[in-house]
Design a protein around this motif. Sequence first.
Motif, PDB file in Angstrom:
ATOM      1  N   ASP A   1       0.761  -1.248   0.102  1.00 53.90           N
ATOM      2  CA  ASP A   1       0.071   0.047  -0.011  1.00 53.90           C
ATOM      3  C   ASP A   1       0.888   1.407   0.158  1.00 53.90           C
ATOM      4  O   ASP A   1       0.592   2.304  -0.617  1.00 53.90           O
ATOM      5  CB  ASP A   1      -0.885   0.025   1.278  1.00 53.90           C
TER       6      ASP A   1
ATOM      7  N   GLY B   1       1.993   2.037  -3.272  1.00 54.14           N
ATOM      8  CA  GLY B   1       0.962   2.393  -3.924  1.00 54.14           C
ATOM      9  C   GLY B   1       0.701   3.739  -4.070  1.00 54.14           C
ATOM     10  O   GLY B   1       0.295   4.444  -4.933  1.00 54.14           O
ATOM     11  N   GLN B   2       0.670   4.264  -2.761  1.00 56.99           N
ATOM     12  CA  GLN B   2       0.755   5.688  -2.569  1.00 56.99           C
ATOM     13  C   GLN B   2       1.618   6.485  -3.306  1.00 56.99           C
ATOM     14  O   GLN B   2       1.191   7.567  -3.672  1.00 56.99           O
ATOM     15  CB  GLN B   2       0.678   5.926  -0.945  1.00 56.99           C
TER      16      GLN B   2
ATOM     17  N   ASP C   1       0.309   6.495  -6.977  1.00 57.92           N
ATOM     18  CA  ASP C   1      -0.999   7.488  -6.918  1.00 57.92           C
ATOM     19  C   ASP C   1      -0.552   8.793  -7.042  1.00 57.92           C
ATOM     20  O   ASP C   1      -0.904   9.537  -7.818  1.00 57.92           O
ATOM     21  CB  ASP C   1      -1.655   7.221  -5.683  1.00 57.92           C
ATOM     22  N   HIS C   2       0.531   9.141  -6.251  1.00 50.71           N
ATOM     23  CA  HIS C   2       0.812  10.420  -6.091  1.00 50.71           C
ATOM     24  C   HIS C   2       1.553  11.053  -7.508  1.00 50.71           C
ATOM     25  O   HIS C   2       1.135  12.133  -7.823  1.00 50.71           O
ATOM     26  CB  HIS C   2       1.919  10.849  -4.864  1.00 50.71           C
TER      27      HIS C   2
ATOM     28  N   VAL D   1       1.047   9.539 -10.278  1.00 49.48           N
ATOM     29  CA  VAL D   1       0.271   9.643 -11.463  1.00 49.48           C
ATOM     30  C   VAL D   1      -0.664  10.963 -11.232  1.00 49.48           C
ATOM     31  O   VAL D   1      -1.155  11.391 -12.464  1.00 49.48           O
ATOM     32  CB  VAL D   1      -0.524   8.442 -11.264  1.00 49.48           C
ATOM     33  N   GLY D   2      -0.918  11.371 -10.194  1.00 43.46           N
ATOM     34  CA  GLY D   2      -1.932  12.508 -10.016  1.00 43.46           C
ATOM     35  C   GLY D   2      -1.173  13.828 -10.389  1.00 43.46           C
ATOM     36  O   GLY D   2      -1.830  14.543 -10.812  1.00 43.46           O
TER      37      GLY D   2
ATOM     38  N   TYR E   1       4.054  -1.833  -6.253  1.00 44.46           N
ATOM     39  CA  TYR E   1       4.381  -0.951  -7.689  1.00 44.46           C
ATOM     40  C   TYR E   1       3.525  -1.483  -8.788  1.00 44.46           C
ATOM     41  O   TYR E   1       2.611  -0.690  -9.327  1.00 44.46           O
ATOM     42  CB  TYR E   1       5.753  -0.962  -7.778  1.00 44.46           C
TER      43      TYR E   1
ATOM     44  N   ALA F   1      -0.243  -0.939  -8.347  1.00 41.80           N
ATOM     45  CA  ALA F   1      -0.701   0.748  -8.666  1.00 41.80           C
ATOM     46  C   ALA F   1      -0.509   0.889 -10.050  1.00 41.80           C
ATOM     47  O   ALA F   1      -1.348   1.704 -10.752  1.00 41.80           O
ATOM     48  CB  ALA F   1       0.099   1.323  -7.616  1.00 41.80           C
TER      49      ALA F   1
ATOM     50  N   ARG G   1      -3.459  -0.462 -11.832  1.00 42.45           N
ATOM     51  CA  ARG G   1      -4.822   0.117 -11.348  1.00 42.45           C
ATOM     52  C   ARG G   1      -4.814   1.721 -12.352  1.00 42.45           C
ATOM     53  O   ARG G   1      -6.068   1.921 -12.637  1.00 42.45           O
ATOM     54  CB  ARG G   1      -4.900   0.551  -9.932  1.00 42.45           C
ATOM     55  N   HIS G   2      -4.035   2.234 -12.577  1.00 41.29           N
ATOM     56  CA  HIS G   2      -3.871   3.383 -13.345  1.00 41.29           C
ATOM     57  C   HIS G   2      -3.896   3.114 -14.909  1.00 41.29           C
ATOM     58  O   HIS G   2      -3.703   4.113 -15.698  1.00 41.29           O
ATOM     59  CB  HIS G   2      -2.834   4.288 -12.986  1.00 41.29           C
TER      60      HIS G   2
END
Length: 345
Positions: A176, A179-180, A183-184, A186-187, A211, A214, A217-218
Amino acid sequence: MDEPGSAGPVGSNGAKPRPRLEDVAARVGLSTASVSLVLRGVPGPSERTRQRVLKAAADLGYRPDRTASALASKRSRLLGVMIDVHSAFQAEMVEHLHTAAEEVGYDLVLSTQTRTRDENAAIETLLSFRCEALILLGPVAPASVLADLDRKAPVISVGRRITGAGLDVVRSADDDGVGQIVDHLVGLGHRAIVYIDGGKGVIATDRRRGYRAAMRRHGLDAQIRILHGDITEEAGDRVGRHLLGGGDLPTAVVTFNDRSAIGVLTAFRGAGAGVPGDVSVAGYDDDTLSRLTCFDLTTVSQNAEEQARQAVLAAVERLDQGRAVPREIVLAPSLVVRGTTARPR
């Protein structure tokens, strides 16, 4: 008779005898049992009594004889901690372990892993000091070996997922956490995100899986790129120079840990590549180096203080409360955004 102005009798070798518990008790006019309660931090004596005893002990230079106490009680009240001497994160963890142990009347014995001293040697040292439980930071031994060790003394594995061994485990959700970071990034608009691996261990496996998951997921399956590394700054520097020389520099790099990330930063900045201008970099652990202004590294915190508290609590439950059923405590990691990540150009 003592010489005028002397502080008391001396031994045959000219040295003053070591102050005893009885000396402290005589100084404050209390029983040795009452003084012992205060010095062991046991609830009961009043605050005024506590202060009198502590002052008398300090004035006399009294230090508890832990060896004698252990022999008398048949217990050492020592928790053994195995630590990697090169890990800033584990060093910080030890500080928190000391605090948590002292609060419940235990002390620590530390045994280090180095480049020339392996995990087995470190553990054997802890056992030789009669440690009642072993808190192992990031152990790499097979689960079966740790299960055998648990039959000698309760084992608490910190940082590593272990299944089927009947051990207490305290860790963060590594998949996780990575993954954060993804996410950061990609954002922020990144797509070409490279991951520098940490080797073959369980922790490395979990972070690598995080990794991949995530990125998928994107919808970035085709962008998944994992490069071989390890836990050191040298590995990060090596992989960083490889990326610079390959002609295909990604817009972001995520590393297994902060040490590796610092190596990447060193390589990039040494070659004139801007971070985060040309490439963003993120690590994992939130160790003390990552917080320095010269690095200002975006990373993931594992909450070292809470992991330490839970590890000591697990040991105490096993030793003092008779708990036999193993527990796994999984803490949620948290992203720490600093100055090494930004939108891609």
